[in-house]
Motif scaffolding. Structure first.
Motif, PDB file in Angstrom:
ATOM      1  N   ARG A  32       0.870  -1.187   0.000  1.00  0.00           N
ATOM      2  CA  ARG A  32       0.000   0.000   0.000  1.00  0.00           C
ATOM      3  C   ARG A  32       0.894   1.219   0.000  1.00  0.00           C
ATOM      4  N   PRO A  33       0.351   2.412  -0.265  1.00  0.00           N
ATOM      5  CA  PRO A  33       1.176   3.615  -0.139  1.00  0.00           C
ATOM      6  C   PRO A  33       1.763   3.740   1.266  1.00  0.00           C
ATOM      7  N   VAL A  34       3.052   4.022   1.337  1.00  0.00           N
ATOM      8  CA  VAL A  34       3.780   4.043   2.612  1.00  0.00           C
ATOM      9  C   VAL A  34       4.484   5.375   2.770  1.00  0.00           C
ATOM     10  N   ARG A  35       4.499   5.879   3.998  1.00  0.00           N
ATOM     11  CA  ARG A  35       5.177   7.134   4.318  1.00  0.00           C
ATOM     12  C   ARG A  35       6.587   6.844   4.821  1.00  0.00           C
ATOM     13  N   THR A  36       7.581   7.550   4.309  1.00  0.00           N
ATOM     14  CA  THR A  36       8.931   7.411   4.854  1.00  0.00           C
ATOM     15  C   THR A  36       9.023   8.168   6.181  1.00  0.00           C
ATOM     16  N   VAL A  37      10.085   7.892   6.934  1.00  0.00           N
ATOM     17  CA  VAL A  37      10.301   8.543   8.228  1.00  0.00           C
ATOM     18  C   VAL A  37      11.438   9.549   8.071  1.00  0.00           C
ATOM     19  N   LEU A 265      -2.787  13.892   0.352  1.00  0.00           N
ATOM     20  CA  LEU A 265      -3.324  13.672  -0.991  1.00  0.00           C
ATOM     21  C   LEU A 265      -2.346  12.935  -1.909  1.00  0.00           C
ATOM     22  N   ALA A 266      -1.122  12.699  -1.447  1.00  0.00           N
ATOM     23  CA  ALA A 266      -0.086  12.128  -2.316  1.00  0.00           C
ATOM     24  C   ALA A 266      -0.491  10.809  -2.988  1.00  0.00           C
ATOM     25  N   PRO A 267      -1.092   9.846  -2.279  1.00  0.00           N
ATOM     26  CA  PRO A 267      -1.500   8.614  -2.973  1.00  0.00           C
ATOM     27  C   PRO A 267      -2.535   8.858  -4.067  1.00  0.00           C
ATOM     28  N   LEU A 268      -3.296   9.934  -3.940  1.00  0.00           N
ATOM     29  CA  LEU A 268      -4.335  10.231  -4.922  1.00  0.00           C
ATOM     30  C   LEU A 268      -3.757  10.808  -6.210  1.00  0.00           C
ATOM     31  N   VAL A 269      -2.457  11.142  -6.201  1.00  0.00           N
ATOM     32  CA  VAL A 269      -1.800  11.569  -7.438  1.00  0.00           C
ATOM     33  C   VAL A 269      -0.794  10.508  -7.897  1.00  0.00           C
ATOM     34  N   PHE A 304      -2.644  16.775  12.151  1.00  0.00           N
ATOM     35  CA  PHE A 304      -3.530  16.309  11.085  1.00  0.00           C
ATOM     36  C   PHE A 304      -4.788  15.675  11.666  1.00  0.00           C
ATOM     37  N   ASP A 305      -5.930  16.006  11.068  1.00  0.00           N
ATOM     38  CA  ASP A 305      -7.220  15.436  11.475  1.00  0.00           C
ATOM     39  C   ASP A 305      -7.764  14.598  10.318  1.00  0.00           C
ATOM     40  N   SER A 306      -7.773  13.278  10.487  1.00  0.00           N
ATOM     41  CA  SER A 306      -8.169  12.384   9.400  1.00  0.00           C
ATOM     42  C   SER A 306      -9.654  12.466   9.066  1.00  0.00           C
ATOM     43  N   SER A 307     -10.465  12.950   9.995  1.00  0.00           N
ATOM     44  CA  SER A 307     -11.901  13.017   9.733  1.00  0.00           C
ATOM     45  C   SER A 307     -12.266  14.148   8.783  1.00  0.00           C
ATOM     46  N   THR A 308     -11.397  15.180   8.718  1.00  0.00           N
ATOM     47  CA  THR A 308     -11.706  16.352   7.884  1.00  0.00           C
ATOM     48  C   THR A 308     -10.668  16.635   6.804  1.00  0.00           C
ATOM     49  N   TYR A 309      -9.436  16.120   6.964  1.00  0.00           N
ATOM     50  CA  TYR A 309      -8.285  16.412   6.104  1.00  0.00           C
ATOM     51  C   TYR A 309      -7.806  17.850   6.268  1.00  0.00           C
ATOM     52  N   TYR A 310      -8.031  18.405   7.466  1.00  0.00           N
ATOM     53  CA  TYR A 310      -7.441  19.683   7.832  1.00  0.00           C
ATOM     54  C   TYR A 310      -6.303  19.446   8.819  1.00  0.00           C
ATOM     55  N   TYR A 311      -5.341  20.378   8.856  1.00  0.00           N
ATOM     56  CA  TYR A 311      -4.391  20.457   9.961  1.00  0.00           C
ATOM     57  C   TYR A 311      -4.961  21.458  10.962  1.00  0.00           C
ATOM     58  N   LEU A 312      -5.069  21.033  12.220  1.00  0.00           N
ATOM     59  CA  LEU A 312      -5.716  21.840  13.239  1.00  0.00           C
ATOM     60  C   LEU A 312      -4.714  22.416  14.231  1.00  0.00           C
ATOM     61  N   LYS A 313      -4.980  23.636  14.683  1.00  0.00           N
ATOM     62  CA  LYS A 313      -4.233  24.158  15.822  1.00  0.00           C
ATOM     63  C   LYS A 313      -4.562  23.306  17.041  1.00  0.00           C
ATOM     64  N   LYS A 339       3.022   9.640  11.601  1.00  0.00           N
ATOM     65  CA  LYS A 339       2.273   8.437  12.001  1.00  0.00           C
ATOM     66  C   LYS A 339       0.802   8.552  11.608  1.00  0.00           C
ATOM     67  N   LEU A 340       0.200   9.705  11.864  1.00  0.00           N
ATOM     68  CA  LEU A 340      -1.214   9.894  11.525  1.00  0.00           C
ATOM     69  C   LEU A 340      -1.453   9.800  10.017  1.00  0.00           C
ATOM     70  N   ILE A 341      -0.548  10.394   9.238  1.00  0.00           N
ATOM     71  CA  ILE A 341      -0.699  10.358   7.780  1.00  0.00           C
ATOM     72  C   ILE A 341      -0.524   8.929   7.265  1.00  0.00           C
ATOM     73  N   ASP A 342       0.468   8.219   7.781  1.00  0.00           N
ATOM     74  CA  ASP A 342       0.689   6.839   7.341  1.00  0.00           C
ATOM     75  C   ASP A 342      -0.511   5.957   7.685  1.00  0.00           C
ATOM     76  N   GLN A 343      -1.101   6.194   8.845  1.00  0.00           N
ATOM     77  CA  GLN A 343      -2.310   5.447   9.229  1.00  0.00           C
ATOM     78  C   GLN A 343      -3.454   5.762   8.264  1.00  0.00           C
ATOM     79  N   GLU A 344      -3.550   7.011   7.841  1.00  0.00           N
ATOM     80  CA  GLU A 344      -4.599   7.386   6.898  1.00  0.00           C
ATOM     81  C   GLU A 344      -4.358   6.757   5.529  1.00  0.00           C
ATOM     82  N   PHE A 345      -3.101   6.631   5.136  1.00  0.00           N
ATOM     83  CA  PHE A 345      -2.798   5.920   3.879  1.00  0.00           C
ATOM     84  C   PHE A 345      -3.306   4.481   3.947  1.00  0.00           C
ATOM     85  N   SER A 346      -3.164   3.875   5.114  1.00  0.00           N
ATOM     86  CA  SER A 346      -3.649   2.505   5.306  1.00  0.00           C
ATOM     87  C   SER A 346      -5.169   2.446   5.160  1.00  0.00           C
TER      88      SER A 346
END
Length: 391
Positions: A32-37, A265-269, A304-313, A339-346
Motif C-alpha cells: 500500500r502507499p507508505v510514508r517514509t520517516v 493527498l499524495a497517494p491520490l496523485v 492532522f485530522d483524518s476526519s476532515t483532512y485539515y491540519y488543526l491548531k 504516524k497519523l498520515i501513514d495510518q490514513e494511507f492505510s
C-alpha cells in the motif's frame, strides 16, 4: 542494464491516479502507499527511535537536502568524517532502508561537458544509499537576490542528459534499483517529453520532487500528463512513484484554526511511496514581522485530522493538556503527524480494496468539499475508465 523495482501486482483505481502496487524494497514487502520517516527527528531526539519502531510497520528513513556547487566541491576533498556529515548519515539508519533525495541548485553540465568531474559524489551516493538509489533532481530555476529575478538553471535537454549520465555512473557494477527524478517546475509539455524519454530508456522507477510546493490542481495536471504517457505505452503496471519534499498544507494561514492538508493527498496523485514534508523558503514573509514567537510555534505545531483532512491548531483538538504540550515539541510533532498520515494511507488502501474505489470516501472529507468549492475533488477524480481518456 536498467534497474527498476519489480512490481508483482498493480491494482489501479479507474477514477483517479490512486493505485496499489506490490513490490519489495530490500526485505520490506510494500502492499500500500507508505510514508517514509524523516531521519532528522531521530537525529535530534534519539528516544523517538523506539516510538518509530513501535508505530511504523514499514520503516524507510529519508534524509533529503539541497546541494550547492560549493557543497559538492568540498565533499570531493573531504576526509571520511566530513563525508558522513554531508549525507547526515547516522548509525541507527544502518538497520533500515535509507534513502537520500538530493536537489542540486546548479547545473553540473554547465561546469563540465560530462559528469566525470563529479564521479566521486556518485560513488559516495551509491555506497550510502541502501537499498534504493535516487538520481539527484536539479532546480530548473533559482531566485537571485542581487538581481531580484529568477534565473534559469537548466533546460530539459541538459536535465535529461544529466539523468542519463548519472544513471550510467550509479549503475556501474550495481544491483540496487535506481529512481530517476522529475521536477514539476517544468511546463506540462516538457513533463510529457521527459516521460517519453524515460519510457524509451526503460526508466520506470521515478521520484517526483515537489521542492516545497503543495499538491494543487496545477501539480496534479502535470503528474497526470506524466502518468498518462506510461499508460499509453502500456507501462503503467511497471511505474513506481515516490513523491517527496511536499508542502504540508495547501495554504498555511497562521490566523486560521484549520488549514487544508496537502501531504495526505499524495497517494491520490499516484504515489506509492511518500516522503518528507518541506516548506518553501521564507514562509509567511509578508506577515512575519507581526507574528509573535509563541504564535508561530503554535501555528507550526498543528496536527492532522483524518476526519476532515485539515491540519488543526492544538487548541482546536480534543487532545489533553499534557499531549498538547508534547506536540509543541518540533521533532515529536513531525513524528506524530507522520504516524497519523501513514495510518490514513492505510485506511485509504483498505477502503479502496473493499469498495473498489476511493472517490466516495475522499470526497466526503470536509476539506475536499470546502476548498475552493470542491475544486480538489473535481481535479482528483474523473468518471472515465482510463487516464488517457481525460485528454
Amino acid at each position: 542494464m536498467v534497474k527498476n523495482l519489480e512490481v508483482k501486482e498493480n491494482i489501479p483505481d479507474k477514477r483517479s491516479l490512486f493505485n496499489i502496487k506490490k513490490f519489495k524494497i530490500g526485505n520490506l514487502e510494500i502492499e500500500r502507499p507508505v510514508r517514509t520517516v524523516d531521519a532528522r527527528i531521530v537525529e535530534r531526539r534519539t528516544g523517538l527511535l523506539e516510538e518509530v519502531r513501535k508505530d511504523f510497520q514499514k520503516i524507510i528513513f529519508e534524509r533529503s537536502r539541497l546541494v550547492t556547487e560549493r557543497d559538492l566541491k568540498r565533499l570531493l576533498l573531504a576526509p571520511d568524517k566530513e563525508v558522513n556529515r554531508f549525507f547526515k548519515f547516522r548509525i541507527f539508519m544502518k538497520s533500515y532502508p535509507h534513502i537520500f533525495p538530493h536537489t542540486f541548485n546548479f547545473n553540473p553540465l554547465e561546469k563540465s561537458k560530462n559528469l566525470e568531474v563529479f564521479s566521486g559524489y556518485f560513488s559516495y551516493l551509491h555506497s550510502f544509499s541502501d537499498p534504493l538509489l535516487l538520481i539527484p533532481n536539479i532546480k530548473i530555476e533559482m531566485y537571485e537576490e542581487e538581481s531580484g529575478k529568477r534565473k534559469r538553471v537548466t533546460g530539459m535537454k541538459d536535465y535529461i542528459k544529466f539523468v542519463h549520465e548519472a544513471y550510467r555512473m550509479l549503475d556501474y557494477r550495481n544491483r540496487k534499483p535506481i529512481f530517476v527524478p522529475l521536477s514539476l517546475r517544468f511546463g506540462i509539455d516538457e513533463v510529457r517529453k521527459i516521460a517519453k524519454e524515460y519510457i524509451r530508456s526503460e526508466y520506470y522507477s521515478v521520484w517526483i520532487d515537489f521542492e516545497g510546493a503543495a499538491i494543487t490542481p496545477v501539480k496534479v495536471s502535470k503528474i497526470r500528463s506524466f502518468i498518462m504517457e506510461f499508460e499509453q505505452a502500456e507501462r503503467l503496471n511497471d511505474l513506481v512513484v515516490f513523491t517527496t519534499n511536499i508542502k504540508r498544507e495547501i495554504i498555511s494561514n497562521i490566523r486560521s484554526e484549520r488549514t487544508p492538508a496537502s501531504d495526505v493527498l499524495a497517494p491520490l496523485v499516484g504515489s506509492n511511496l511518500v516522503g518528507v514534508n518541506k516548506e518553501p523558503p521564507k514562509p509567511f514573509a509578508e506577515e512575519i514581522g507581526e507574528i509573535k514567537g509563541e504564535d508561530l510555534r503554535k501555528h507550526k505545531a498543528r496536527v492532522f485530522d483524518s476526519s476532515t483532512y485539515y491540519y488543526l491548531k492544538l487548541d482546536a483538538t480534543n487532545y489533553n493538556v499534557e499531549m498538547r504540550e508534547r506536540l509543541l515539541d518540533f521533532e515529536y510533532n513531525i513524528f506524530f503527524n507522520l504516524k497519523l498520515i501513514d495510518q490514513e494511507f492505510s485506511v485509504q488502501a483498505e477502503t479502496f480494496l473493499k469498495e473498489g474505489n476511493v472517490e466516495e470516501y475522499i470526497t466526503k472529507k470536509q476539506m475536499i468539499k470546502e476548498y475552493r468549492d470542491g475544486e480538489l475533488g473535481k481535479t482528483l477524480f474523473r468518471q472515465e475508465e482510463r487516464i488517457s481518456e481525460w485528454f
